[in-house]
Design an enzyme around this catalytic site. Structure first.
Site, PDB file in Angstrom:
ATOM      1  N   ASP A  92       1.548  -2.364  -0.204  1.00 22.30           N
ATOM      2  CA  ASP A  92       0.895  -3.570   0.294  1.00 22.30           C
ATOM      3  C   ASP A  92      -0.526  -3.704  -0.240  1.00 22.30           C
ATOM      4  OD1 ASP A  92       3.125  -4.234   1.758  1.00 22.30           O
ATOM      5  OD2 ASP A  92       2.351  -3.506   3.668  1.00 22.30           O
ATOM      6  N   PRO A  93      -1.004  -4.936  -0.449  1.00 22.61           N
ATOM      7  CA  PRO A  93      -2.389  -5.132  -0.909  1.00 22.61           C
ATOM      8  C   PRO A  93      -3.423  -4.467  -0.008  1.00 22.61           C
ATOM      9  CG  PRO A  93      -1.165  -7.179  -1.102  1.00 22.61           C
ATOM     10  CD  PRO A  93      -0.263  -6.214  -0.381  1.00 22.61           C
TER      11      PRO A  93
END
EC number: 5.4.99.25
Length: 366
Positions: A92-93
């Site tokens: 995930d970012p």
């Protein structure tokens, strides 16, 4: 035979806003052939032209917060001037930590990493559930209650072993050909089907008075830690979401293998002045194959396998293993193959011509 069982180099803090020419702007000295960013500037239209090259191996990026996995791959392709690269599992970012990126022929070994176990350290903020199940989303449910450490520990066995997990609405799961996160951004709430995932270990590491708890989890392929936080919060009756997430282990790679983006940039700068090579940042292609047997063959047999031909296995030197093996010749990776019915059948042949992890020089395949 013997058996031995994107177009710009983005900094972490400005990944969303960097211009396309930032990576080269700070380099003033002439570049030699060691510099992977060396561009041929004599194109007919006067624009810089970048030659791509064959690079083979793994880079385990210590991904910074704020960078997507796709952006990370683009950055490393740019940095190495690599023809081909891909990652072995989205991170995930808003998460940091290990993002294994396969270069060149290492992409053939990606499934072995993706199927491996993963380990995370994450923090849950109690009292609020969000539509993204992390800090980026909007609150959809709140509670003034906070769980005790005893209540959390009593709950953990319910999330250990094979469990049914509903992926987050904002996830890469495909629904009739579309990503769930695209549908969610368009305002569509689509019921997601629970699917089995395996959590090998889940431990409460810290429980603070600030309404937050720190956990470590080791899990299998397809597990969403954000969904884990969401579901624990619901069962505890207080809601919860992820506020910090770091991946510490992916398959055969751990934190000792990770390299920060800044360090890669510095290595690239040193290569530009002839003081090193980006090969120093590469791990061998076969690093991803640690869990399967290695089979050494003669050069004659290697030549047959390289042509896609099976090799007969017989005599006292025939291997006692069966199934998938990786084949080497003179200590060099040659192929992935299957052992069965007295034959060694090549499935994936590696052509390691180009920059590899074995040394800072280019090597030729057989």
């Amino acid at each position: 035979m013997t058996v031995t069982t994107p177009d710009a180099l983005l900094a972490p803090h400005d990944v969303q806003h960097a211009g396309a020419d930032e990576s080269a702007a700070q380099i003033r000295k002439p570049r030699d052939n060691n510099d992977p960013r060396n561009a041929n500037r004599g194109g007919g239209n006067g624009k810089p032209r970048r030659d791509k090259r064959d690079v083979h191996g793994w880079v385990v990026l210590d991904k910074p917060i704020g960078m997507t996995s796709t952006q990370a791959v683009a950055v490393l392709k740019r940095l190495f001037s690599a023809k081909r690269a891909g990652h072995a599992g989205t991170l995930d970012p808003l998460a940091s930590g290990g993002l294994p990126i396969a270069m060149g022929e290492a992409t053939k070994t990606v499934p072995f990493v993706m199927d491996g176990r993963k380990r995370y350290r994450f923090t849950v903020a109690w009292g609020e559930e969000r539509d993204t199940d992390d800090t980026e989303g909007r609150a959809v449910a709140t509670s003034p209650d906070r769980p005790t450490a005893e209540a959390i520990r009593a709950l953990l066995p319910r999330f250990t072993g094979v469990i049914e997990q509903v992926p987050p609405q904002y996830s890469a799961v495909k629904i009739q050909g579309e990503r769930a996160y695209d549908l969610a951004r368009d305002g569509e709430v689509v019921p997601l089907v629970p699917r089995p995932v395996e959590i090998h270990e889940l431990t409460l590491v810290e429980h603070g008075d600030d309404g937050r708890s720190v956990f470590e989890a080791e899990c299998g392929k397809g597990t969403y830690v954000r969904a884990l936080a969401r579901d624990m919060g619901r069962l505890l009756g207080c809601y919860g979401h992820i506020c910090a997430l770091r991946r510490t282990v992916v398959g055969p790679f751990d934190e000792s293998d990770m390299i920060p983006l800044e360090e890669l940039q510095a290595l690239c700068d040193r290569a530009a002045s002839g003081e090193g090579s980006l090969a120093d940042a590469l791990l061998p292609v076969e690093t991803a194959l640690d869990d399967i047997p290695a089979l050494a063959v003669t050069r004659a047999d290697a030549a047959r396998l390289h042509r896609g031909q099976a090799v007969l296995l017989r005599g006292r030197d025939a291997p006692h293993c069966s199934g998938t093996v990786y084949v080497t010749v003179a200590g060099r990776l040659l192929a992935l193959a299957e052992v069965g019915n007295g034959e060694l059948i090549p499935k994936r042949v590696f052509n390691l011509t180009g920059l590899t992890a074995s040394s800072a020089v280019r090597k030729e395949s057989i």
